[in-house]
Enzyme design. Structure first.
Site, PDB file in Angstrom:
ATOM      1  N   ASN A   9       0.790  -1.091  -0.093  1.00  0.00           N
ATOM      2  CA  ASN A   9      -0.012  -0.054  -0.031  1.00  0.00           C
ATOM      3  C   ASN A   9       0.992   1.295   0.074  1.00  0.00           C
ATOM      4  OD1 ASN A   9      -1.991   1.929   0.547  1.00  0.00           O
ATOM      5  ND2 ASN A   9      -2.217   1.305   2.434  1.00  0.00           N
ATOM      6  N   LYS A  11       0.257   4.142  -0.176  1.00  0.00           N
ATOM      7  CA  LYS A  11      -0.542   5.141   0.409  1.00  0.00           C
ATOM      8  C   LYS A  11      -0.459   6.455  -0.512  1.00  0.00           C
ATOM      9  CE  LYS A  11       0.313   3.460   4.718  1.00  0.00           C
ATOM     10  NZ  LYS A  11       0.093   3.473   6.255  1.00  0.00           N
ATOM     11  N   HIS A  95      -9.645   1.516   4.675  1.00  0.00           N
ATOM     12  CA  HIS A  95      -8.439   1.616   5.523  1.00  0.00           C
ATOM     13  C   HIS A  95      -8.652   2.469   6.718  1.00  0.00           C
ATOM     14  CE1 HIS A  95      -4.376   2.316   6.163  1.00  0.00           C
ATOM     15  NE2 HIS A  95      -4.027   1.528   5.466  1.00  0.00           N
ATOM     16  N   GLU A  97      -7.036   4.651   7.525  1.00  0.00           N
ATOM     17  CA  GLU A  97      -6.668   6.119   7.546  1.00  0.00           C
ATOM     18  C   GLU A  97      -7.857   6.855   7.095  1.00  0.00           C
ATOM     19  OE1 GLU A  97      -2.840   5.547   5.413  1.00  0.00           O
ATOM     20  OE2 GLU A  97      -2.162   4.790   7.296  1.00  0.00           O
ATOM     21  N   GLU A 163      -5.973  -4.778  10.609  1.00  0.00           N
ATOM     22  CA  GLU A 163      -4.658  -3.895  10.816  1.00  0.00           C
ATOM     23  C   GLU A 163      -5.045  -3.202  11.948  1.00  0.00           C
ATOM     24  OE1 GLU A 163      -2.709  -2.586   7.056  1.00  0.00           O
ATOM     25  OE2 GLU A 163      -4.404  -1.479   7.004  1.00  0.00           O
ATOM     26  N   GLY A 169       2.240   1.825  10.918  1.00  0.00           N
ATOM     27  CA  GLY A 169       2.961   3.100  10.809  1.00  0.00           C
ATOM     28  C   GLY A 169       3.986   3.438  12.085  1.00  0.00           C
ATOM     29  N   SER A 207       3.069  -2.351  10.458  1.00  0.00           N
ATOM     30  CA  SER A 207       4.413  -2.534  10.622  1.00  0.00           C
ATOM     31  C   SER A 207       4.949  -3.729  10.250  1.00  0.00           C
ATOM     32  CB  SER A 207       4.802  -1.926  11.963  1.00  0.00           C
ATOM     33  OG  SER A 207       4.490  -1.002  12.410  1.00  0.00           O
TER      34      SER A 207
HETATM   35  C1  PEP Z   1      -0.844   0.052   5.869  1.00  0.00           C
HETATM   36  O1  PEP Z   1      -0.757   1.203   5.567  1.00  0.00           O
HETATM   37  O2  PEP Z   1      -1.720  -0.710   5.450  1.00  0.00           O
HETATM   38  C2  PEP Z   1       0.063  -0.469   6.691  1.00  0.00           C
HETATM   39  C3  PEP Z   1      -0.083  -1.471   7.426  1.00  0.00           C
HETATM   40  O3  PEP Z   1       1.270   0.616   7.074  1.00  0.00           O
HETATM   41  P1  PEP Z   1       2.582   0.063   7.822  1.00  0.00           P
HETATM   42  O4  PEP Z   1       2.963  -1.235   7.072  1.00  0.00           O
HETATM   43  O5  PEP Z   1       3.482   1.196   7.427  1.00  0.00           O
HETATM   44  O6  PEP Z   1       2.196  -0.249   9.195  1.00  0.00           O
END
Ligand code: PEP
Length: 248
Positions: A9, A11, A95, A97, A163, A169, A207
């Site tokens: 992803n 982003k 997601h 975010e 998630e 992040g 992460s």
């Molecule tokens: C994501 O954007 O779905 C995500 C898991 O980000 P990160 O791996 O940076 O934590």
């Protein structure tokens, strides 16, 4: 062991030159250039990254989709049919975010899921609890509520990404036990809610890095990973894909 799906992803990152370099480096590894790896790129780059992926086995994914099904006066929106037209195979829906910054939830996400499925694409429905919800012991209830968007949905294939918001992040990763128990619950809940016999895959995201990918991807009921930050670093994303390939 079933195929592991790895979705990067990006982003809101990328430019033409950066994207071309990243894709070139990824495609130079046979273990990355396989079915079961997808790149979720920002909307303006779907077409150009799709071109870069031509002749490879990687799939294209979108990061969002309109809640409106048909063409019309919806300025700024991108329909699921348009995403299918430009070659997407997967679409992220819900997601965290977008839930956090754009207040997406409930019926709106259900409409997005239905549009993606109607366009013949596979939704990647993202769920997960905040730190506050986890600490209050409400994580299962929150995730079950988020999964209610799938009620009665009829689709051959559904991907859910677990998630935990507190792990995205932040460098914090849920423990292997936490991941295992939530994934198990998500599968059971999907079986209860989905109509018919869909293939349900549950990815973990939060992460995921080259260093922890093997441990996470080896957990029962973890069918792959949704990777944010590390998907922008060719060496890291390649390593994660290679780890996933070895586990097939
Ligand atoms: C994501 O954007 O779905 C995500 C898991 O980000 P990160 O791996 O940076 O934590």
């Amino acid at each position: 062991m079933a195929d592991k799906l790895v979705i990067g992803n990006w982003k809101m990152h990328g430019r033409h030159a950066f994207n071309a370099q990243l894709v070139k480096q990824l495609l130079s590894s046979e273990q990355v250039d396989r079915a079961g790896v997808a790149l979720a790129v920002p909307a303006p780059y779907l077409v150009s990254v799709g071109e870069l992926l031509k002749g490879s086995r990687l799939s294209l994914a979108a990061q969002d989709v309109s809640q409106f099904a048909d063409d019309g006066a919806y300025t700024g929106e991108t329909s699921a049919q348009m995403l299918a037209d430009v070659g997407c195979a997967y679409v992220l829906v819900g997601h965290s975010e977008r839930r956090q910054y754009l207040k997406e939830e409930g019926d709106q996400l259900r409409r997005k899921l239905l549009n993606v499925i109607a366009a013949g694409l596979t939704p990647v429905y993202c769920v997960g609890e905040t730190l506050e919800e986890r600490e209050a012991g409400r994580h299962f209830a929150v995730i079950r509520e988020q999964l209610s968007a799938l009620d009665g949905v009829d689709s051959g294939a559904v991907v859910v990404a677990y998630e935990p918001v507190w792990a995205i992040g932040t460098g914090k990763v849920a423990s292997l036990e936490q991941i295992e128990e939530v994934h198990h619950e998500i599968k059971a809940e999907c079986l209860r809610r989905l109509k018919g016999s869909a293939t349900i895959r549950v990815l973990y995201g939060g992460s995921v890095k080259a260093e922890n990918a093997a441990a996470i991807l080896s957990i029962d009921n973890v069918d792959g990973a949704l990777v944010g930050g590390a998907s922008l670093v060719p060496e890291s994303f390649s390593m994660i894909c290679q780890t996933a390939t070895k586990l097939i």
